[in-house]
Write a protein that holds these residues in place. Sequence first.
Motif, PDB file in Angstrom:
ATOM      1  N   ILE A 449       0.852  -1.202   0.000  1.00 56.07           N
ATOM      2  CA  ILE A 449       0.000   0.000   0.000  1.00 56.07           C
ATOM      3  C   ILE A 449       0.884   1.248   0.000  1.00 56.07           C
ATOM      4  O   ILE A 449       0.681   2.176  -0.785  1.00 56.07           O
ATOM      5  CB  ILE A 449      -0.938  -0.020   1.233  1.00 56.07           C
ATOM      6  CG1 ILE A 449      -2.012  -1.101   1.042  1.00 56.07           C
ATOM      7  CG2 ILE A 449      -1.573   1.343   1.451  1.00 56.07           C
ATOM      8  CD1 ILE A 449      -2.812  -1.417   2.288  1.00 56.07           C
ATOM      9  N   ASP A 450       1.923   1.232   0.859  1.00 54.64           N
ATOM     10  CA  ASP A 450       2.815   2.393   0.940  1.00 54.64           C
ATOM     11  C   ASP A 450       3.555   2.602  -0.376  1.00 54.64           C
ATOM     12  O   ASP A 450       3.684   3.733  -0.853  1.00 54.64           O
ATOM     13  CB  ASP A 450       3.838   2.199   2.076  1.00 54.64           C
ATOM     14  CG  ASP A 450       3.164   2.197   3.444  1.00 54.64           C
ATOM     15  OD1 ASP A 450       1.984   2.611   3.524  1.00 54.64           O
ATOM     16  OD2 ASP A 450       3.803   1.749   4.416  1.00 54.64           O
ATOM     17  N   ARG A 452       2.676   1.741  -3.317  1.00 61.78           N
ATOM     18  CA  ARG A 452       1.773   2.230  -4.362  1.00 61.78           C
ATOM     19  C   ARG A 452       1.513   3.728  -4.168  1.00 61.78           C
ATOM     20  O   ARG A 452       1.510   4.514  -5.124  1.00 61.78           O
ATOM     21  CB  ARG A 452       0.464   1.443  -4.328  1.00 61.78           C
ATOM     22  CG  ARG A 452      -0.516   1.894  -5.389  1.00 61.78           C
ATOM     23  CD  ARG A 452      -1.670   0.929  -5.545  1.00 61.78           C
ATOM     24  NE  ARG A 452      -2.750   1.535  -6.300  1.00 61.78           N
ATOM     25  CZ  ARG A 452      -3.742   2.197  -5.750  1.00 61.78           C
ATOM     26  NH1 ARG A 452      -3.806   2.350  -4.447  1.00 61.78           N
ATOM     27  NH2 ARG A 452      -4.695   2.740  -6.510  1.00 61.78           N
ATOM     28  N   GLN A 453       1.340   4.105  -2.924  1.00 58.62           N
ATOM     29  CA  GLN A 453       1.121   5.519  -2.594  1.00 58.62           C
ATOM     30  C   GLN A 453       2.308   6.369  -3.062  1.00 58.62           C
ATOM     31  O   GLN A 453       2.131   7.407  -3.700  1.00 58.62           O
ATOM     32  CB  GLN A 453       0.978   5.622  -1.072  1.00 58.62           C
ATOM     33  CG  GLN A 453       0.055   6.736  -0.598  1.00 58.62           C
ATOM     34  CD  GLN A 453      -1.384   6.482  -1.028  1.00 58.62           C
ATOM     35  OE1 GLN A 453      -1.806   5.352  -1.055  1.00 58.62           O
ATOM     36  NE2 GLN A 453      -2.099   7.529  -1.415  1.00 58.62           N
ATOM     37  N   GLU A 454       3.503   5.895  -2.756  1.00 53.04           N
ATOM     38  CA  GLU A 454       4.729   6.596  -3.166  1.00 53.04           C
ATOM     39  C   GLU A 454       4.746   6.764  -4.676  1.00 53.04           C
ATOM     40  O   GLU A 454       5.025   7.841  -5.199  1.00 53.04           O
ATOM     41  CB  GLU A 454       5.970   5.779  -2.779  1.00 53.04           C
ATOM     42  CG  GLU A 454       6.280   5.749  -1.308  1.00 53.04           C
ATOM     43  CD  GLU A 454       6.719   7.113  -0.805  1.00 53.04           C
ATOM     44  OE1 GLU A 454       7.646   7.670  -1.422  1.00 53.04           O
ATOM     45  OE2 GLU A 454       6.102   7.614   0.165  1.00 53.04           O
ATOM     46  N   ARG A 456       2.339   6.698  -6.805  1.00 56.07           N
ATOM     47  CA  ARG A 456       1.308   7.643  -7.286  1.00 56.07           C
ATOM     48  C   ARG A 456       1.757   9.079  -7.060  1.00 56.07           C
ATOM     49  O   ARG A 456       1.566   9.951  -7.912  1.00 56.07           O
ATOM     50  CB  ARG A 456      -0.030   7.369  -6.599  1.00 56.07           C
ATOM     51  CG  ARG A 456      -0.713   6.117  -7.172  1.00 56.07           C
ATOM     52  CD  ARG A 456      -1.769   5.595  -6.249  1.00 56.07           C
ATOM     53  NE  ARG A 456      -2.867   6.542  -6.075  1.00 56.07           N
ATOM     54  CZ  ARG A 456      -4.047   6.426  -6.692  1.00 56.07           C
ATOM     55  NH1 ARG A 456      -4.271   5.413  -7.490  1.00 56.07           N
ATOM     56  NH2 ARG A 456      -4.979   7.309  -6.486  1.00 56.07           N
ATOM     57  N   LYS A 457       2.354   9.305  -5.896  1.00 60.06           N
ATOM     58  CA  LYS A 457       2.844  10.657  -5.584  1.00 60.06           C
ATOM     59  C   LYS A 457       3.857  11.101  -6.620  1.00 60.06           C
ATOM     60  O   LYS A 457       3.861  12.230  -7.081  1.00 60.06           O
ATOM     61  CB  LYS A 457       3.489  10.663  -4.193  1.00 60.06           C
ATOM     62  CG  LYS A 457       2.728  11.548  -3.205  1.00 60.06           C
ATOM     63  CD  LYS A 457       3.572  11.763  -1.971  1.00 60.06           C
ATOM     64  CE  LYS A 457       2.857  11.192  -0.743  1.00 60.06           C
ATOM     65  NZ  LYS A 457       3.759  10.899   0.350  1.00 60.06           N
ATOM     66  N   ALA A 464       2.531   1.938  -9.942  1.00 61.72           N
ATOM     67  CA  ALA A 464       1.295   1.913  -9.137  1.00 61.72           C
ATOM     68  C   ALA A 464       0.320   0.879  -9.699  1.00 61.72           C
ATOM     69  O   ALA A 464      -0.277   0.089  -8.946  1.00 61.72           O
ATOM     70  CB  ALA A 464       0.664   3.298  -9.120  1.00 61.72           C
ATOM     71  N   ASP A 480      -9.918   2.041  -0.723  1.00 62.65           N
ATOM     72  CA  ASP A 480      -9.520   3.294  -0.091  1.00 62.65           C
ATOM     73  C   ASP A 480     -10.613   3.667   0.897  1.00 62.65           C
ATOM     74  O   ASP A 480     -11.745   3.933   0.515  1.00 62.65           O
ATOM     75  CB  ASP A 480      -9.356   4.387  -1.156  1.00 62.65           C
ATOM     76  CG  ASP A 480      -8.057   4.171  -1.915  1.00 62.65           C
ATOM     77  OD1 ASP A 480      -7.011   4.074  -1.260  1.00 62.65           O
ATOM     78  OD2 ASP A 480      -8.112   4.064  -3.158  1.00 62.65           O
ATOM     79  N   GLY A 484      -7.698   5.185   5.562  1.00 64.86           N
ATOM     80  CA  GLY A 484      -6.525   4.808   4.771  1.00 64.86           C
ATOM     81  C   GLY A 484      -6.843   3.586   3.918  1.00 64.86           C
ATOM     82  O   GLY A 484      -7.927   3.009   4.028  1.00 64.86           O
ATOM     83  N   ALA A 485      -5.849   3.208   3.084  1.00 63.29           N
ATOM     84  CA  ALA A 485      -6.106   2.080   2.193  1.00 63.29           C
ATOM     85  C   ALA A 485      -5.948   0.784   2.962  1.00 63.29           C
ATOM     86  O   ALA A 485      -5.201   0.701   3.936  1.00 63.29           O
ATOM     87  CB  ALA A 485      -5.121   2.138   1.035  1.00 63.29           C
TER      88      ALA A 485
END
Length: 491
Positions: A449-450, A452-454, A456-457, A464, A480, A484-485
Amino acid sequence: MLIYNSQMHRKQELKTIEPGKVRMYVCGPTVYDQIHIGNARTFLCFDVIRRYLTYKGYEVTFAQNLTDVDDKIINRANEQGRTAAEVAEEYSQAFIEQMHRFGILDPDIRPRATREIAAMQEMIQGLIDQGYAYAVPSGDVYFSVRSDTSYGVLSGRNVDELMSGARVEENDQKRDPLDFALWKAAKPGEPSWPSPWGNGRPGWHTECVAMIHRYLGVPIDIHGGGADLIFPHHENETAQCMCNWHTALANCWMHTGMLTIDGEKMSKSLGNFYTLKEVLDKYPADALRLLMLQTHYRSPLDFSFERLDGTVGTLERLKTTVKNLRWAAKNAPEDGELNDPDRALTKAVKEATAEFTAQMDDDFNTAGGLAAIFSLVTTANTYLTEAGEDISMAATLRAADALEELAGVLGIDLSEKDSSGLPHELVDLAKEKAGYAGDDPEEAAQALIDARQEARKAKDWGTADAIRDGITALGLVLEDTAAGARLRKKD
Ligand code: AMP
Ligand code: ZN
């Protein structure tokens, strides 16, 4: 407590060498491949034996080796164009990882053959000095079986019988076909160490004895392994100890029955095996534990996926009962007077605990121990259906705690924290996509999850999406939520 001693062919009262302490050793794997579920059965049985001794209040010191130099490792390395050390390291790690997944406790001491060369050489020299072993011109060192008058005590064989089945190999420099190698002279391209007899490596039967002597002292209380190790491996181990230190290697020898498939021993050489990894990739570890512990450790156990499928349901039933008891306790009114059903449940808890202990005290009868747990499950479920609104918080909590505790002694986790239902493949995915290095599906989920978040950012949509696709392929959805996810199973 009664324990079956294979050397005596009968159950004996456990009398430890030091009061309250048990020193035990179980021969470990040769690390050239993933272990199969037959090997895993043996390691599981000793894990439960160790856990139960601890539950009974013994301070247990448990040692298990890794055989990290051996013909099989060298052959595998040659096939793959790698060094033997690389192969051994990969499969040592793989073994430890699968043991963790299977809920097997780490040994207190895990010696590796390649790091114990000095101890082995010292023992071999001792045997040579006392006339029990001899070096030959090629650089091999052999143990002289006929020099040991007690050879055969463990497996109940006599030397003349063995002689008739012995093979005489060509180019053999042994004085007697029964003699076995303590040290093998180096062949080109093989790992080797300098020694007084020339470069070479230890024979397999030597390592455990030297390690036991070094780390636990001889004799130990319990020495274990699969029944297939009694002869020649354990016979050879005890012979070396007897001759070098003039004392037995172990007071009690414990051997597990073989796991079979269609009645035939599971083994790498027959090809009729499933690796522990492949089974744990598909099934909860505790379902496999439960299946294996339903058979006494000394009996053979015929494995099938139909049986394992059935055990998944049994495990669910156990977990659901604990969950329902806890849920009922949470919603129970303040305890007032105890009613008859409350008292009956409390009595059932006491009886199940006593019965569990009685069964396990009788040579670790895990099947009997599980029957005691199941009988408490039945009483608890009847109580929950019949008590209605009028349930006792104390009685239900006591039942839930007892179920968790008794199953816990068998290494089966009935607590709710284990109910994420996330598959273990998430760990592999997180290793590949998120640089995760652990072994826990929930942590792996968070790492993905982290990551993927990174991605996307950083507007790295490729990464992602690849993470999301990997997750979907495992039958999971990424949700989501406001908090949080999170990952959950697809409905
Ligand atoms: P190995 O790596 O072959 O030395 O085996 C490691 C351990 O697994 C030893 O204690 C063997 O006795 C045990 N073992 C091997 N095959 C089986 C089997 N089919 N069932 C139970 N234990 C086994
Ligand atoms: Zn051994």
